[in-house]
Scaffold this motif. Structure first.
Motif, PDB file in Angstrom:
ATOM      1  N   SER A 126      73.827  58.302   8.963  1.00  0.00           N
ATOM      2  CA  SER A 126      74.438  58.082   7.811  1.00  0.00           C
ATOM      3  C   SER A 126      72.669  57.202   6.655  1.00  0.00           C
ATOM      4  O   SER A 126      72.875  57.203   5.537  1.00  0.00           O
ATOM      5  N   SER A 135      77.653  58.794  13.001  1.00  0.00           N
ATOM      6  CA  SER A 135      77.272  57.440  12.823  1.00  0.00           C
ATOM      7  C   SER A 135      78.930  57.145  11.726  1.00  0.00           C
ATOM      8  O   SER A 135      80.165  57.990  12.275  1.00  0.00           O
ATOM      9  N   ARG A 136      78.963  55.674  11.668  1.00  0.00           N
ATOM     10  CA  ARG A 136      80.277  55.110  11.350  1.00  0.00           C
ATOM     11  C   ARG A 136      80.238  55.465   9.882  1.00  0.00           C
ATOM     12  O   ARG A 136      81.895  55.964   9.695  1.00  0.00           O
ATOM     13  N   ARG A 137      79.246  55.580   9.191  1.00  0.00           N
ATOM     14  CA  ARG A 137      79.967  55.556   7.970  1.00  0.00           C
ATOM     15  C   ARG A 137      79.731  56.931   7.028  1.00  0.00           C
ATOM     16  O   ARG A 137      78.772  57.985   7.807  1.00  0.00           O
ATOM     17  N   PRO A 138      80.092  57.451   6.166  1.00  0.00           N
ATOM     18  CA  PRO A 138      80.361  58.445   6.010  1.00  0.00           C
ATOM     19  C   PRO A 138      78.393  58.982   5.782  1.00  0.00           C
ATOM     20  O   PRO A 138      77.248  57.935   5.328  1.00  0.00           O
ATOM     21  N   HIS A 181      79.564  66.077   9.885  1.00  0.00           N
ATOM     22  CA  HIS A 181      79.891  64.869  10.139  1.00  0.00           C
ATOM     23  C   HIS A 181      80.805  64.388  11.490  1.00  0.00           C
ATOM     24  O   HIS A 181      82.008  64.818  10.974  1.00  0.00           O
ATOM     25  N   SER A 211      82.600  61.081  12.559  1.00  0.00           N
ATOM     26  CA  SER A 211      82.580  59.583  12.915  1.00  0.00           C
ATOM     27  C   SER A 211      82.556  59.300  13.902  1.00  0.00           C
ATOM     28  O   SER A 211      83.757  58.963  14.784  1.00  0.00           O
TER      29      SER A 211
END
Length: 225
Positions: A13, A35-38, A48, A50
């Motif tokens: 991200s 990643s945790r965030r988009p 992606h 998450s």
């Protein structure tokens, strides 16, 4: 069926991870970014995933359906100087840098094809740096893992390397909590750029780098001179 090479990239991200994703997409790779965030990519070859990598017990199941050409572990964090170490934060950093690398490699290495690649993003501080003892220890561990795995995987034509930049222009570098351990500019007069790390990663992922394995490529801007 899409024959494009496929990379799984953590930390996709922002920072170095995002720069690596951008470079690989430009080079015609398919990329799954964790990643945790988009992640900031709107590209038909990008997916992606998450995932909070701190929840390590979820990793194997999360990647069970993925059989990539390459694994690039770029997710990272930095905490602590001696005298004010937060041991919980240090444990979280070890988990993210080392435990996650182990779990991803353990799950994916058996599925990597001949010519497959594993690249771990390390740091030039792996040999030691004031104010960064815990961080340096995790990055040193990545070098040991890479060299060991390189020996195991070489007969299959799979390479394992570490790309170890000096201080790089990322959100982590600008974190105000790092004010007490702010890095000095390298002799080249600026910090390393994320895209420069991405270019090095792209080379190590290429067929031309097939004979390079078990190595740490340091991008130091002259700091080691």
């Amino acid at each position: 069926m899409d024959k494009s090479p496929h990379a799984l990239v953590t930390g996709a991200s922002s920072g170095i991870g995002a720069a690596i994703v951008e470079r690989l997409l430009r080079d015609g790779w398919r990329v799954t970014g964790i990643s945790r965030r988009p992640a900031p990519f709107n590209h038909p070859a990008f997916d992606h995933l998450s995932l909070d990598l701190g929840e390590v017990d979820n990793i194997a199941n999360a990647v069970a359906g993925i059989a990539p050409t390459a694994l690039v572990h770029a997710a990272g964090m930095l905490v602590g100087e001696l005298g004010s170490l937060d041991h919980d934060d240090g444990t979280a950093m070890w988990r993210l840098h080392v435990d996650v690398a182990e779990r991803l490699a353990n799950a994916l290495a058996p599925r990597l094809p001949k010519g497959g690649r594993i690249i771990l993003i390390g740091s030039r501080t792996a040999s030691g740096a004031a104010g960064r003892g815990q961080y340096a220890a995790t990055k040193a561990a990545l070098v040991a893992l890479a060299r060991s795995w390189a020996i195991e995987l070489a007969p299959r034509g799979v390479t394992v390397n570490v790309v170890a930049p000096a201080a790089t222009e990322t959100p982590m570098l600008k974190d105000p909590t790092r004010a007490n351990v702010a890095p000095k500019l390298p002799p080249i007069g600026r910090f390393i750029r994320p895209e420069e790390v991405a270019h090095a990663v792209a080379f190590l992922l290429s067929p031309e780098a097939a004979a390079i394995t078990g190595q740490q490529l340091v991008i130091c801007g002259g700091s080691s001179l």
